[in-house]
Design an enzyme around this catalytic site. Sequence first.
Site, mmCIF file in Angstrom:
data_model
loop_
_atom_site.group_PDB
_atom_site.id
_atom_site.type_symbol
_atom_site.label_atom_id
_atom_site.label_comp_id
_atom_site.label_asym_id
_atom_site.label_seq_id
_atom_site.Cartn_x
_atom_site.Cartn_y
_atom_site.Cartn_z
ATOM 1 N N LYS A 77 -1.162 30.645 42.631
ATOM 2 C CA LYS A 77 -0.994 29.636 43.330
ATOM 3 C C LYS A 77 -1.616 29.766 44.906
ATOM 4 O O LYS A 77 -1.482 30.864 45.456
ATOM 5 C CB LYS A 77 0.568 29.361 43.528
ATOM 6 C CG LYS A 77 1.360 28.330 44.062
ATOM 7 C CD LYS A 77 2.853 28.113 44.105
ATOM 8 C CE LYS A 77 3.235 26.828 44.724
ATOM 9 N NZ LYS A 77 4.715 26.971 44.674
ATOM 10 N N SER A 152 6.881 22.785 42.927
ATOM 11 C CA SER A 152 5.679 22.924 43.428
ATOM 12 C C SER A 152 4.492 23.636 42.909
ATOM 13 O O SER A 152 3.381 23.327 43.206
ATOM 14 C CB SER A 152 5.696 23.159 45.000
ATOM 15 O OG SER A 152 5.961 24.711 44.955
ATOM 16 N N SER A 176 10.894 25.919 42.053
ATOM 17 C CA SER A 176 9.300 25.542 41.964
ATOM 18 C C SER A 176 8.498 26.273 40.903
ATOM 19 O O SER A 176 7.537 26.067 40.430
ATOM 20 C CB SER A 176 8.598 25.527 43.239
ATOM 21 O OG SER A 176 9.210 24.546 43.964
#
EC number: 6.3.5.7
Length: 484
Positions: A77, A152, A176
């Site tokens: 990420k 996210s 997330s």
Amino acid sequence: MSLLDKELIELHNLLVSKEITAEDIMRETFSRIHETEDKVGSFITLNEEVALQLAKNMDAKGITESNVLAGLPIGIKDNIVTKDLRTTAASKMLEDFMPIYDATVMNKVYEADLIPVGKLNMDEFAMGGSTETSYFKQTKNPWDLTKVPGGSSGGSAAAVAAGQLLISLGSDTGGSIRQPAAFTGVVGMKPTYGRVSRFGLIAFASSLDQIGPFTRTVKDNAYVLNAISGYDANDSMSSGTSVSDFTANLTGDIKGMKIGVPKEYLQEGIDEEIKKSVLAAIDTYKELGATVEEVSLPHSKYGIAVYYIIASSEASSNLQRFDGVRYGYRSPEAESLEELYVMSRSEGFGMEVKRRIMLGTFSLSSGYYDAYFKKAGQVRTLIKQDFANVFADYDLILGPTTPTTAFNLGENMDDPLTMYMNDILTVPVNLAGVPAISIPCGFAENGMPIGLQLIGKHFDEETIYKAAYAFEQATDFHQKKPNL
């Protein structure tokens, strides 16, 4: 059958026996990424040349039987800092940021001989629930390209669901990892707060943030958490709790396990199809020999309000460092120091980030601190106590991961309150600091995946994995793949 359809242990055995090489896996990985990336949009930055070289080095060195993850690709990420590999947090503010050090979790990745293939798309500074606030691109759900992958960590989840990767890392501040895992039909684990070092994770809300893995199966997920867990002196909240082998007790036997189902998690507002799948999952657990009973988490209804006050307050403090002076975006039009601050931040941050900074700054301001931030902290303690009360009698808590399946792209972008309410089932876990996983437990009539959330006691990821693995072995939801 593609190499990328196999489980980690199968690939490992093929690598050890030299039937395939790490370079073979890496070339197939990039081939799959190039073939599907235009449709899905998981990546912000690819690390192709370096990854192929690392794979060749791994083959030259040889892969030992004990090193299960060696030579396998992993996606990261884009809020986890990676030395000499662009790290943007999906923001214009950090569009050209090239870190000079690795996050602790990246050191662990390299120690395990995993090979990072690139940086994955996300909501800007991890603020969002759909990966639509990214400055760079929109990631789409591989099951239906008109729908969001969640957020996210949407890029991390979509990459695994689309078969681009076997493993990816995400971060979870209020759901997330678990929410996108549910939306895309993969396995996503949010470990106990302090289990995985946050050093090198670009901070959103420091008392809530936690890094965790995405995979297609529970056992694969446990292997990755083994590798990235452990104490780190660089993270003041890192725990010295010993890390057991999370794969050791994956037997499928959960006879006698006690599971609580909070009545608040199946009330009004939860989609009927999701309720049906969760109730079917409860039946499966009963058939496997577990005791499942209704419990209550009475303060969970305040979770969203508490979360958005605390998270936004911590974000307003953490994001002060992006001021246009030391690094990051600097407005070319600014003519004074005050203009430099105001214009750099106004132009560098997106709408959702600015919204949360303003909310957090207001909550911390003189005259409002006691009414908002202090009160939120007190209610957080009550939420934590609710979990402790249930865990005094039960091994696990079970419920849906999300109130709905993945929604349409653009559907909630102009309605932040609806977007925030999507986190209603996941935020209490972060507020309490306990671990939780989302695993696939069914499909809605429109073909979209449904996620089941299993919540455990502090530092008891082992029991979560044990129960998740038993369910996975008794069902076939994890074997279904989107048709891209």
